[in-house]
Design a protein around this motif. Sequence first.
Motif, PDB file in Angstrom:
ATOM      1  N   LEU A  52       0.853  -1.183   0.000  1.00 52.58           N
ATOM      2  CA  LEU A  52       0.000   0.000   0.000  1.00 52.58           C
ATOM      3  C   LEU A  52       0.891   1.236   0.000  1.00 52.58           C
ATOM      4  O   LEU A  52       1.755   1.388   0.873  1.00 52.58           O
ATOM      5  N   GLU A  53       0.699   2.112  -0.984  1.00 51.98           N
ATOM      6  CA  GLU A  53       1.453   3.360  -1.057  1.00 51.98           C
ATOM      7  C   GLU A  53       0.470   4.523  -1.022  1.00 51.98           C
ATOM      8  O   GLU A  53      -0.508   4.543  -1.764  1.00 51.98           O
ATOM      9  N   ILE A  54       0.742   5.481  -0.133  1.00 52.28           N
ATOM     10  CA  ILE A  54      -0.099   6.674  -0.018  1.00 52.28           C
ATOM     11  C   ILE A  54       0.670   7.863  -0.599  1.00 52.28           C
ATOM     12  O   ILE A  54       1.829   8.079  -0.284  1.00 52.28           O
ATOM     13  N   GLY A  55       0.009   8.636  -1.450  1.00 46.45           N
ATOM     14  CA  GLY A  55       0.627   9.840  -2.000  1.00 46.45           C
ATOM     15  C   GLY A  55       1.780   9.579  -2.944  1.00 46.45           C
ATOM     16  O   GLY A  55       2.877  10.108  -2.754  1.00 46.45           O
ATOM     17  N   PRO A  56       1.575   8.770  -3.988  1.00 45.79           N
ATOM     18  CA  PRO A  56       2.682   8.446  -4.889  1.00 45.79           C
ATOM     19  C   PRO A  56       3.154   9.617  -5.748  1.00 45.79           C
ATOM     20  O   PRO A  56       4.267   9.567  -6.279  1.00 45.79           O
ATOM     21  N   GLY A  57       2.331  10.659  -5.913  1.00 47.97           N
ATOM     22  CA  GLY A  57       2.746  11.783  -6.751  1.00 47.97           C
ATOM     23  C   GLY A  57       3.033  11.322  -8.170  1.00 47.97           C
ATOM     24  O   GLY A  57       2.252  10.577  -8.762  1.00 47.97           O
ATOM     25  N   PRO A  58       4.176  11.714  -8.731  1.00 56.08           N
ATOM     26  CA  PRO A  58       4.502  11.299 -10.104  1.00 56.08           C
ATOM     27  C   PRO A  58       4.963   9.856 -10.218  1.00 56.08           C
ATOM     28  O   PRO A  58       5.183   9.349 -11.316  1.00 56.08           O
ATOM     29  N   GLY A  59       5.149   9.171  -9.074  1.00 58.15           N
ATOM     30  CA  GLY A  59       5.399   7.727  -9.133  1.00 58.15           C
ATOM     31  C   GLY A  59       6.832   7.274  -8.959  1.00 58.15           C
ATOM     32  O   GLY A  59       7.164   6.147  -9.335  1.00 58.15           O
ATOM     33  N   GLY A  60       7.691   8.083  -8.370  1.00 57.88           N
ATOM     34  CA  GLY A  60       9.084   7.666  -8.185  1.00 57.88           C
ATOM     35  C   GLY A  60       9.212   6.454  -7.278  1.00 57.88           C
ATOM     36  O   GLY A  60       9.858   5.459  -7.643  1.00 57.88           O
ATOM     37  N   LEU A  61       8.592   6.503  -6.111  1.00 62.70           N
ATOM     38  CA  LEU A  61       8.652   5.362  -5.200  1.00 62.70           C
ATOM     39  C   LEU A  61       7.865   4.183  -5.762  1.00 62.70           C
ATOM     40  O   LEU A  61       8.256   3.027  -5.598  1.00 62.70           O
ATOM     41  N   THR A  62       6.783   4.479  -6.457  1.00 59.74           N
ATOM     42  CA  THR A  62       5.980   3.424  -7.092  1.00 59.74           C
ATOM     43  C   THR A  62       6.848   2.591  -8.039  1.00 59.74           C
ATOM     44  O   THR A  62       6.795   1.357  -8.038  1.00 59.74           O
ATOM     45  N   ARG A  63       7.643   3.271  -8.830  1.00 63.81           N
ATOM     46  CA  ARG A  63       8.553   2.560  -9.745  1.00 63.81           C
ATOM     47  C   ARG A  63       9.522   1.682  -8.949  1.00 63.81           C
ATOM     48  O   ARG A  63       9.807   0.542  -9.323  1.00 63.81           O
ATOM     49  N   GLY A  64      10.064   2.251  -7.838  1.00 63.92           N
ATOM     50  CA  GLY A  64      10.999   1.491  -7.016  1.00 63.92           C
ATOM     51  C   GLY A  64      10.370   0.241  -6.432  1.00 63.92           C
ATOM     52  O   GLY A  64      10.982  -0.832  -6.428  1.00 63.92           O
ATOM     53  N   ALA A  67       9.955  -2.290  -9.225  1.00 61.41           N
ATOM     54  CA  ALA A  67      11.266  -2.793  -9.651  1.00 61.41           C
ATOM     55  C   ALA A  67      11.856  -3.749  -8.624  1.00 61.41           C
ATOM     56  O   ALA A  67      12.576  -4.687  -8.982  1.00 61.41           O
ATOM     57  N   GLU A  68      11.538  -3.513  -7.342  1.00 61.43           N
ATOM     58  CA  GLU A  68      12.034  -4.406  -6.284  1.00 61.43           C
ATOM     59  C   GLU A  68      11.185  -5.661  -6.134  1.00 61.43           C
ATOM     60  O   GLU A  68      11.395  -6.448  -5.219  1.00 61.43           O
ATOM     61  N   GLY A  69      10.194  -5.836  -7.015  1.00 59.03           N
ATOM     62  CA  GLY A  69       9.482  -7.105  -7.083  1.00 59.03           C
ATOM     63  C   GLY A  69       8.196  -7.195  -6.299  1.00 59.03           C
ATOM     64  O   GLY A  69       7.686  -8.299  -6.071  1.00 59.03           O
ATOM     65  N   ALA A  70       7.635  -6.060  -5.868  1.00 61.99           N
ATOM     66  CA  ALA A  70       6.356  -6.107  -5.150  1.00 61.99           C
ATOM     67  C   ALA A  70       5.338  -6.902  -5.965  1.00 61.99           C
ATOM     68  O   ALA A  70       5.199  -6.690  -7.177  1.00 61.99           O
ATOM     69  N   ARG A  71       4.646  -7.788  -5.290  1.00 59.58           N
ATOM     70  CA  ARG A  71       3.652  -8.619  -5.977  1.00 59.58           C
ATOM     71  C   ARG A  71       2.603  -7.741  -6.648  1.00 59.58           C
ATOM     72  O   ARG A  71       2.234  -7.934  -7.800  1.00 59.58           O
ATOM     73  N   ARG A  72       2.155  -6.729  -5.905  1.00 59.27           N
ATOM     74  CA  ARG A  72       1.159  -5.798  -6.398  1.00 59.27           C
ATOM     75  C   ARG A  72       1.236  -4.534  -5.570  1.00 59.27           C
ATOM     76  O   ARG A  72       1.503  -4.591  -4.378  1.00 59.27           O
ATOM     77  N   VAL A  73       1.009  -3.386  -6.191  1.00 54.91           N
ATOM     78  CA  VAL A  73       1.029  -2.098  -5.488  1.00 54.91           C
ATOM     79  C   VAL A  73      -0.335  -1.445  -5.633  1.00 54.91           C
ATOM     80  O   VAL A  73      -0.871  -1.351  -6.746  1.00 54.91           O
ATOM     81  N   LEU A  74      -0.889  -1.012  -4.495  1.00 58.07           N
ATOM     82  CA  LEU A  74      -2.094  -0.185  -4.500  1.00 58.07           C
ATOM     83  C   LEU A  74      -1.657   1.220  -4.130  1.00 58.07           C
ATOM     84  O   LEU A  74      -1.167   1.463  -3.020  1.00 58.07           O
ATOM     85  N   ALA A  75      -1.775   2.152  -5.059  1.00 63.38           N
ATOM     86  CA  ALA A  75      -1.354   3.536  -4.842  1.00 63.38           C
ATOM     87  C   ALA A  75      -2.590   4.416  -4.715  1.00 63.38           C
ATOM     88  O   ALA A  75      -3.438   4.435  -5.614  1.00 63.38           O
ATOM     89  N   ILE A  76      -2.686   5.143  -3.591  1.00 63.19           N
ATOM     90  CA  ILE A  76      -3.826   6.033  -3.352  1.00 63.19           C
ATOM     91  C   ILE A  76      -3.327   7.469  -3.454  1.00 63.19           C
ATOM     92  O   ILE A  76      -2.466   7.895  -2.687  1.00 63.19           O
ATOM     93  N   GLU A  77      -3.860   8.190  -4.406  1.00 62.90           N
ATOM     94  CA  GLU A  77      -3.397   9.553  -4.695  1.00 62.90           C
ATOM     95  C   GLU A  77      -4.582  10.508  -4.730  1.00 62.90           C
ATOM     96  O   GLU A  77      -5.536  10.309  -5.480  1.00 62.90           O
ATOM     97  N   LYS A  78      -4.513  11.553  -3.911  1.00 59.09           N
ATOM     98  CA  LYS A  78      -5.598  12.544  -3.833  1.00 59.09           C
ATOM     99  C   LYS A  78      -5.572  13.509  -5.022  1.00 59.09           C
ATOM    100  O   LYS A  78      -6.616  14.008  -5.434  1.00 59.09           O
ATOM    101  N   ASP A  79      -4.391  13.765  -5.546  1.00 62.16           N
ATOM    102  CA  ASP A  79      -4.209  14.779  -6.589  1.00 62.16           C
ATOM    103  C   ASP A  79      -4.497  14.186  -7.967  1.00 62.16           C
ATOM    104  O   ASP A  79      -3.698  13.410  -8.505  1.00 62.16           O
TER     105      ASP A  79
END
Length: 284
Positions: A52-64, A67-79
């Motif tokens: 679970l990622e909160i506030g990914p913005g443009p997605g820098g951490l999301t990419r990380g 890339a590090e092999g997360a099975r699945r990412v749920l990104a919640i972004e207000k903007d």
Amino acid sequence: MSRIDSLPPLSEVIATHGLAARKSLGQNFILDLNLTARIARLAGDLTECDVLEIGPGPGGLTRGLLAEGARRVLAIEKDARCMPALQEISDAMPGRLQVINADALDLDPLQYLTPPIRVVANLPYNVGTELLIRWLTPKDWPPFWQSLTLMFQREVAERITATPGSKAYGRLALLSQWRASPRIVLGLPPEAFTPPPKVSSAVVHFEALPEPRFPADPKILEWVVARAFNQRRKMLRAALKGSAPDLEDRLIAAGIKPTDRAETVSLEQFCALARHMPGGSEAG
């Protein structure tokens, strides 16, 4: 992974989609993909986890995280401005990234996640502490998350990991350390962000404990700690005055001197006091 590497640099993404950080949303972006990958690694092995990622913005951490092999990412972004940039990442990694345009304070993410779950986020400064408290105080324990790897202002990180006798020691330290093992794993200067904030930041990693360190009723413990630290300069016999007719005896039974102040009392002692207060399991 190569499909992530083919995505444009974050500075280009921000320019293309007009994603200047907004102070009103507590936004400070990390554009260095080596740094976001490092933060993702600090969360541990992600290959068998939903993240679970909160506030990914443009997605820098999301990419990380991907890339590090997360099975699945749920990104919640207000903007809503960030949705097209995040969609580009989702298109590059089909089936592994779900993005929801919502306020994390209003959304229950569990309907979208499958355990085991780790939370990894460069939290917007204006909601970071509130989200942390929610994650540390669920109705049932253990919580839905195995670990939290979160970015805070350095001052907040130091309050989370503080020990008795230090200036930063208080309610947040006790709440964080009662049910989890928090430690600062990375410090970041203002220049690591765009725009640079006025303060330094730090990443704190929390591992959820299977059960609290010491037994105590959560509501009584929170009440005692709140009363004690609301008047932290007062001796506890004064700060807790009126809470029980034989207060001094209860303090002594918990291993606390009535003349002690809140900032010198350990987590174990506070839990013992909660058990000895009216309604606690050892109260008379």
